[in-house]
Design a protein around this motif. Structure first.
Motif, mmCIF file in Angstrom:
data_model
loop_
_atom_site.group_PDB
_atom_site.id
_atom_site.type_symbol
_atom_site.label_atom_id
_atom_site.label_comp_id
_atom_site.label_asym_id
_atom_site.label_seq_id
_atom_site.Cartn_x
_atom_site.Cartn_y
_atom_site.Cartn_z
ATOM 1 N N GLU A 1 0.841 -1.193 0.000
ATOM 2 C CA GLU A 1 0.000 0.000 0.000
ATOM 3 C C GLU A 1 0.877 1.244 0.000
ATOM 4 O O GLU A 1 1.733 1.394 0.883
ATOM 5 C CB GLU A 1 -0.912 -0.015 1.238
ATOM 6 N N LEU A 2 0.671 2.092 -0.994
ATOM 7 C CA LEU A 2 1.365 3.381 -1.044
ATOM 8 C C LEU A 2 0.388 4.422 -0.540
ATOM 9 O O LEU A 2 -0.757 4.479 -0.995
ATOM 10 C CB LEU A 2 1.774 3.711 -2.490
ATOM 11 N N ILE A 3 0.821 5.218 0.418
ATOM 12 C CA ILE A 3 -0.074 6.190 1.033
ATOM 13 C C ILE A 3 0.542 7.582 0.964
ATOM 14 O O ILE A 3 1.584 7.834 1.575
ATOM 15 C CB ILE A 3 -0.350 5.835 2.513
ATOM 16 N N GLY A 4 -0.090 8.455 0.174
ATOM 17 C CA GLY A 4 0.316 9.870 0.135
ATOM 18 C C GLY A 4 1.772 10.096 -0.232
ATOM 19 O O GLY A 4 2.441 10.927 0.366
ATOM 20 N N LEU A 5 2.248 9.367 -1.241
ATOM 21 C CA LEU A 5 3.659 9.515 -1.614
ATOM 22 C C LEU A 5 3.906 10.833 -2.335
ATOM 23 O O LEU A 5 3.190 11.195 -3.282
ATOM 24 C CB LEU A 5 4.103 8.396 -2.558
ATOM 25 N N ARG A 6 4.956 11.522 -1.908
ATOM 26 C CA ARG A 6 5.440 12.716 -2.591
ATOM 27 C C ARG A 6 6.924 12.556 -2.839
ATOM 28 O O ARG A 6 7.654 12.099 -1.966
ATOM 29 C CB ARG A 6 5.224 13.970 -1.741
ATOM 30 N N LYS A 7 7.334 12.965 -4.035
ATOM 31 C CA LYS A 7 8.762 12.955 -4.349
ATOM 32 C C LYS A 7 9.076 14.152 -5.233
ATOM 33 O O LYS A 7 8.479 14.320 -6.295
ATOM 34 C CB LYS A 7 9.139 11.662 -5.076
ATOM 35 N N VAL B 1 3.721 0.711 2.628
ATOM 36 C CA VAL B 1 3.388 -0.349 3.588
ATOM 37 C C VAL B 1 3.434 -1.691 2.872
ATOM 38 O O VAL B 1 2.620 -1.976 1.990
ATOM 39 C CB VAL B 1 1.998 -0.109 4.211
ATOM 40 N N LEU B 2 4.427 -2.479 3.234
ATOM 41 C CA LEU B 2 4.622 -3.792 2.626
ATOM 42 C C LEU B 2 4.324 -4.833 3.686
ATOM 43 O O LEU B 2 4.949 -4.826 4.760
ATOM 44 C CB LEU B 2 6.066 -3.929 2.136
ATOM 45 N N GLU B 3 3.366 -5.702 3.397
ATOM 46 C CA GLU B 3 2.987 -6.757 4.350
ATOM 47 C C GLU B 3 2.768 -6.166 5.750
ATOM 48 O O GLU B 3 3.220 -6.708 6.747
ATOM 49 C CB GLU B 3 4.053 -7.850 4.385
ATOM 50 N N GLY B 4 2.085 -5.009 5.772
ATOM 51 C CA GLY B 4 1.671 -4.431 7.051
ATOM 52 C C GLY B 4 2.680 -3.524 7.734
ATOM 53 O O GLY B 4 2.402 -2.987 8.795
#
Ligand code: ADP
Ligand code: MG
Length: 243
Positions: A6-12, A62-65
């Motif tokens: 799960e990707l949450i609110g990624l900024r780059k 989030v990878l595997e929680g």
């Protein structure tokens, strides 16, 4: 089922450029999520953030929680759970197909030689290349080299496989053999996040299609809906340019 990734609110940001503006995306176990979008829209940056080849400025991966973008996380351990296949196959030219696969197993998992070779052979067999195990990359076609690269990633038995335009560097007649291997992986239950321009593959194999533009997810849905009934003007324009 909870998402495996799960990707949450990624900024780059790169200087003044927002390569990822605010990307959230979740991938369920066994799902094949296909990502498309114009050149420069942030697709590769998003994939690279998934295994921390790029560190996001903000947001969670989030990878595997577990948020692997958080400070203090053991990156080597997290990266073993994520396989990545690039446009340029990145095989070591001086190592055989099998040695390319076993090197990763011996370095990352510290397997003894015999066990690494057995697992390496099994991985090459899965991509239909057991008989080419002793060939050097220069003695393989581009399609075969990419299949070795897939075997190398798979041999680590990752939770998720990322593909960044895996067929873009191939002659057209070699594309299908690589896509066929990817379809077999999917059938075997592998979770996959695939950036590609192969729309036929998306229609045939994707559970969900995500359209990115200017560092953001603009639209996502099942392939039929995305291709037959795009909602946003940007996706309509993108599809009409590619038709
Ligand atoms: P895509 O894969 O969709 O073509 P990228 O993720 O490669 O897009 O790039 C998104 C934007 O970020 C582009 O404008 C690109 O030029 C820029 N970019 C990517 N990587 C870097 C970097 N390491 N340094 C500076 N700019 C970068
Ligand atoms: Mg790219």
């Amino acid at each position: 089922m909870p998402p495996i990734l799960e990707l949450i609110g990624l900024r780059k940001r790169f200087g003044a450029l927002d390569a990822l503006a605010d990307v959230s995306l979740s991938v369920a176990p066994g799902e094949l999520v296909f990502v498309l979008g114009p050149s420069g829209s942030g697709k590769s940056t998003m994939l690279r953030c998934c295994n921390l080849l790029e560190r996001p400025d903000e947001g969670a991966v989030v990878l595997e929680g577990r948020d692997i973008a958080a400070r203090g996380v053991d990156l080597d351990a997290a990266r073993k759970r994520i396989g990545m296949v690039f446009q340029a196959f990145n095989l070591y030219p001086h190592l055989s197909a099998l040695a390319n696969v076993t090197l990763a197993l011996r370095k990352a998992l510290r397997l003894p030689r015999a066990e690494a070779e057995a697992r390496g052979m099994a991985a090459l067999d899965r991509v239909g290349l057991a008989d080419k195990a002793r060939n050097m990359p220069g003695q393989l076609s581009g399609g075969q080299q990419q299949r070795v690269a897939i075997a190398r990633a798979m041999a680590l038995e990752p939770a998720v496989m990322l593909f960044d335009e895996p067929t873009s560097a191939l002659d057209p007649e070699l594309v299908d053999e690589v896509l066929a291997v990817m379809r077999e992986l999917r059938a075997a239950g592998m979770t996959m996040l695939v950036v590609s321009h192969e729309m036929r593959f998306a229609r045939a194999a994707a559970d969900r299609v995500v359209f990115m533009d200017r560092g953001a997810v603009v639209e996502q849905g099942p392939p039929e809906r995305i291709f037959e009934a795009p909602r946003s003007e940007r996706l309509r324009a993108f599809l009409s340019r590619r038709a």
